[in-house]
Design a protein around this motif. Structure first.
Motif, short mmCIF file in Angstrom:
data_model
loop_
_atom_site.label_atom_id
_atom_site.label_comp_id
_atom_site.label_asym_id
_atom_site.label_seq_id
_atom_site.Cartn_x
_atom_site.Cartn_y
_atom_site.Cartn_z
N VAL A 62 0.87 -1.18 0.00
CA VAL A 62 0.00 0.00 0.00
C VAL A 62 0.90 1.22 0.00
O VAL A 62 1.72 1.40 0.91
N TYR A 98 -3.44 -12.96 4.63
CA TYR A 98 -4.35 -12.02 5.32
C TYR A 98 -5.73 -12.10 4.67
O TYR A 98 -5.85 -12.00 3.44
N ILE A 101 0.50 -6.17 2.67
CA ILE A 101 -0.66 -7.08 2.74
C ILE A 101 -0.11 -8.48 2.47
O ILE A 101 0.34 -8.79 1.36
N GLY A 139 -6.82 -2.06 4.82
CA GLY A 139 -6.91 -0.74 5.43
C GLY A 139 -5.73 0.13 5.00
O GLY A 139 -4.68 -0.39 4.60
N GLY A 199 2.84 -0.21 3.12
CA GLY A 199 2.10 -1.16 3.96
C GLY A 199 2.15 -2.53 3.30
O GLY A 199 2.13 -2.64 2.07
O1 LIG Z 1 -1.21 -0.83 5.37
C1 LIG Z 1 -1.60 -1.95 5.77
C2 LIG Z 1 -0.76 -2.82 6.46
C3 LIG Z 1 -1.27 -4.04 6.89
N1 LIG Z 1 -2.56 -4.39 6.63
C4 LIG Z 1 -3.07 -5.71 7.03
C5 LIG Z 1 -2.61 -6.77 6.04
C6 LIG Z 1 -1.43 -7.40 6.70
O2 LIG Z 1 -1.24 -8.73 6.26
C7 LIG Z 1 -1.81 -7.28 8.16
C8 LIG Z 1 -0.64 -7.24 9.09
O3 LIG Z 1 0.20 -6.18 8.72
P1 LIG Z 1 1.64 -6.01 9.36
O4 LIG Z 1 2.38 -7.29 9.28
O5 LIG Z 1 2.25 -4.78 8.81
O6 LIG Z 1 1.20 -5.72 10.85
P2 LIG Z 1 1.90 -5.94 12.22
O7 LIG Z 1 1.93 -4.65 12.91
O8 LIG Z 1 3.22 -6.65 12.07
O9 LIG Z 1 0.83 -6.84 12.94
P3 LIG Z 1 0.53 -8.40 12.85
O10 LIG Z 1 0.94 -8.90 14.18
O11 LIG Z 1 -0.96 -8.48 12.64
O12 LIG Z 1 1.31 -8.99 11.70
O13 LIG Z 1 -2.54 -6.07 8.28
C9 LIG Z 1 -3.39 -3.53 5.92
O14 LIG Z 1 -4.56 -3.83 5.65
N2 LIG Z 1 -2.88 -2.32 5.52
#
Ligand SMILES: O=c1ccn([C@H]2C[C@H](O)[C@@H](COP(=O)(O)OP(=O)(O)OP(=O)(O)O)O2)c(=O)[nH]1
Length: 144
Positions: free
Chosen positions: A60, A85, A81, A90, A79
């Protein structure tokens, strides 16, 4: 590359502008206009749910027009995805201008680029091969 998509938004499916476009625009799917204050961040939902094939991801990314005209960018750009997922896509927007910015339903707020990914196989070791650069980084070259 085929990507399954559920569209629970009020808007049309994302569509590439031209055959050569790398990114496809993402639209805000919100009940009412949202005002993003200066230096505020928010999560904007798109109403889209993807099933990306394994070994691919979607990124993203900001739209340059919003960035240059209004200081609106994607805070966590790019970002990620993940292929596994299944939640709603978002977009985390931040307003880096001094003015409030109003996001309306259907506004094109970001773009999504699909990309191949490789997972690394980590080989635990105590030493790495020597190079000219060595541990220099962060502007270490080109110094007088
Ligand atoms: O801009 C974004 C970033 C992430 N996601 C969704 C898809 C992605 O597969 C999930 C997890 O994102 P990420 O790995 O960046 O999050 P995290 O902070 O590492 O949390 P998690 O523990 O859920 O992996 O959230 C979105 O919809 N938009």
């Amino acid at each position: 590359m085929k990507v399954k998509i559920i569209n629970r938004s009020k808007h049309d499916l994302p569509k590439y502008e031209t055959k050569a476009s790398a990114g496809v625009d993402l639209r805000a799917n919100i009940e009412e206009p949202f005002t993003l204050q200066s230096l505020e961040r928010t999560l904007i939902k798109t109403g889209l749910f993807l099933e990306i094939p394994e070994k691919y991801e979607a990124q993203v990314r900001p739209r340059s027009g919003l960035a240059i005209k209004h200081g609106i960018t994607v805070l966590n750009s790019p970002g990620t995805i993940d292929a596994d997922y299944r939640g709603e896509v978002g977009v985390i927007l931040v307003n880096l201008s001094n003015e409030p910015f109003v996001i309306e339903d259907g506004d094109r707020i970001a773009q999504m680029v699909f990309s191949k990914v490789k997972q690394a196989e980590f080989i635990l070791t105590e030493e790495l091969t020597e190079t000219d650069r060595g541990e220099g980084g962060f502007g270490s070259t080109g110094k007088k």
